[in-house]
Design a protein around this motif. Sequence first.
Motif, short mmCIF file in Angstrom:
data_model
loop_
_atom_site.label_atom_id
_atom_site.label_comp_id
_atom_site.label_asym_id
_atom_site.label_seq_id
_atom_site.Cartn_x
_atom_site.Cartn_y
_atom_site.Cartn_z
N VAL A 1 23.21 31.85 -14.96
CA VAL A 1 24.09 32.85 -14.32
C VAL A 1 24.88 32.21 -13.19
CG1 VAL A 1 24.06 34.92 -12.88
CG2 VAL A 1 22.76 34.86 -14.99
N LEU A 2 24.22 31.39 -12.37
CA LEU A 2 24.93 30.71 -11.28
C LEU A 2 25.99 29.75 -11.81
CD1 LEU A 2 22.03 29.96 -8.77
CD2 LEU A 2 23.95 31.53 -8.47
N GLY A 3 25.71 29.06 -12.90
CA GLY A 3 26.69 28.16 -13.50
C GLY A 3 27.93 28.90 -13.98
N VAL A 4 27.73 30.02 -14.64
CA VAL A 4 28.87 30.82 -15.10
C VAL A 4 29.65 31.36 -13.90
CG1 VAL A 4 29.50 32.97 -16.28
CG2 VAL A 4 27.84 31.41 -17.31
N TRP A 5 28.95 31.81 -12.87
CA TRP A 5 29.62 32.34 -11.69
C TRP A 5 30.45 31.27 -11.00
CZ3 TRP A 5 28.93 31.53 -6.33
CH2 TRP A 5 29.60 32.45 -5.52
N ARG B 1 33.58 30.43 -13.20
CA ARG B 1 34.61 31.48 -13.13
C ARG B 1 35.32 31.46 -11.79
NH1 ARG B 1 34.36 36.30 -16.48
NH2 ARG B 1 35.14 37.29 -14.61
N ARG B 2 34.57 31.26 -10.71
CA ARG B 2 35.18 31.21 -9.38
C ARG B 2 36.13 30.03 -9.26
NH1 ARG B 2 31.87 30.05 -3.94
NH2 ARG B 2 32.29 27.95 -4.62
N ALA B 3 35.73 28.87 -9.78
CA ALA B 3 36.60 27.69 -9.73
C ALA B 3 37.87 27.90 -10.55
CB ALA B 3 35.84 26.47 -10.22
N LEU B 4 37.74 28.51 -11.72
CA LEU B 4 38.92 28.74 -12.56
C LEU B 4 39.86 29.76 -11.93
CD1 LEU B 4 37.34 28.70 -16.11
CD2 LEU B 4 38.99 27.08 -15.18
N THR C 1 40.25 30.30 -8.74
CA THR C 1 40.92 29.60 -7.63
C THR C 1 41.99 28.66 -8.16
OG1 THR C 1 38.88 29.68 -6.36
CG2 THR C 1 40.53 28.11 -5.63
N ARG C 2 41.70 27.97 -9.22
CA ARG C 2 42.67 27.03 -9.81
C ARG C 2 43.92 27.75 -10.29
NH1 ARG C 2 41.33 23.53 -15.20
NH2 ARG C 2 43.39 22.60 -15.45
N PHE C 3 43.75 28.84 -11.01
CA PHE C 3 44.91 29.54 -11.54
C PHE C 3 45.66 30.32 -10.45
CE2 PHE C 3 42.58 29.02 -15.61
CZ PHE C 3 43.54 28.22 -16.22
N ARG C 4 44.95 30.72 -9.41
CA ARG C 4 45.61 31.37 -8.28
C ARG C 4 46.54 30.38 -7.58
NH1 ARG C 4 41.19 33.39 -5.25
NH2 ARG C 4 40.90 34.80 -6.96
N ARG C 5 46.08 29.14 -7.40
CA ARG C 5 46.91 28.10 -6.78
C ARG C 5 48.10 27.75 -7.67
NH1 ARG C 5 42.65 23.87 -5.81
NH2 ARG C 5 41.17 25.07 -4.62
N ARG C 6 47.88 27.67 -8.97
CA ARG C 6 48.95 27.32 -9.90
C ARG C 6 50.05 28.38 -9.88
NH1 ARG C 6 47.58 26.14 -16.04
NH2 ARG C 6 46.72 24.25 -15.12
N GLY C 7 49.66 29.65 -9.76
CA GLY C 7 50.63 30.74 -9.71
C GLY C 7 51.52 30.66 -8.48
#
Length: 67
Positions: free
Chosen positions: A42-46, A49-52, A54-60
Motif C-alpha cells: 500500500v505504501l509503495g502504491v501511495w 501515485r504521489r510521485a506521478l 507531482t511529475r505531471f503537475r510540474r509538466r503542466g
Amino acid sequence: MIVFLFGLMRAFPAWAQAPAHSGIIDRHGFELSDIALFVVAVLGVWFARRALRTRFRRRGRREGGQD
C-alpha cells in the motif's frame, strides 16, 4: 571463511537443505508477515501515485496549462 562453508555444504548436501514440510496446515488467520507485506504494498502504491501526480503537475506548468 566463505569458501570453507561452501566446501562444507558441497561435502554434506543434507546439511544444506531445509527440513521437509510436515504436511500439517495451520489455518488460523493472517500472519504478521502477511500484514507487513500488505502495508508495504500500500505504501509503495501511495508513493508511486504521489510521485506521478507531482511529475505531471510540474509538466503542466511548464507547457503552459492543460489541454
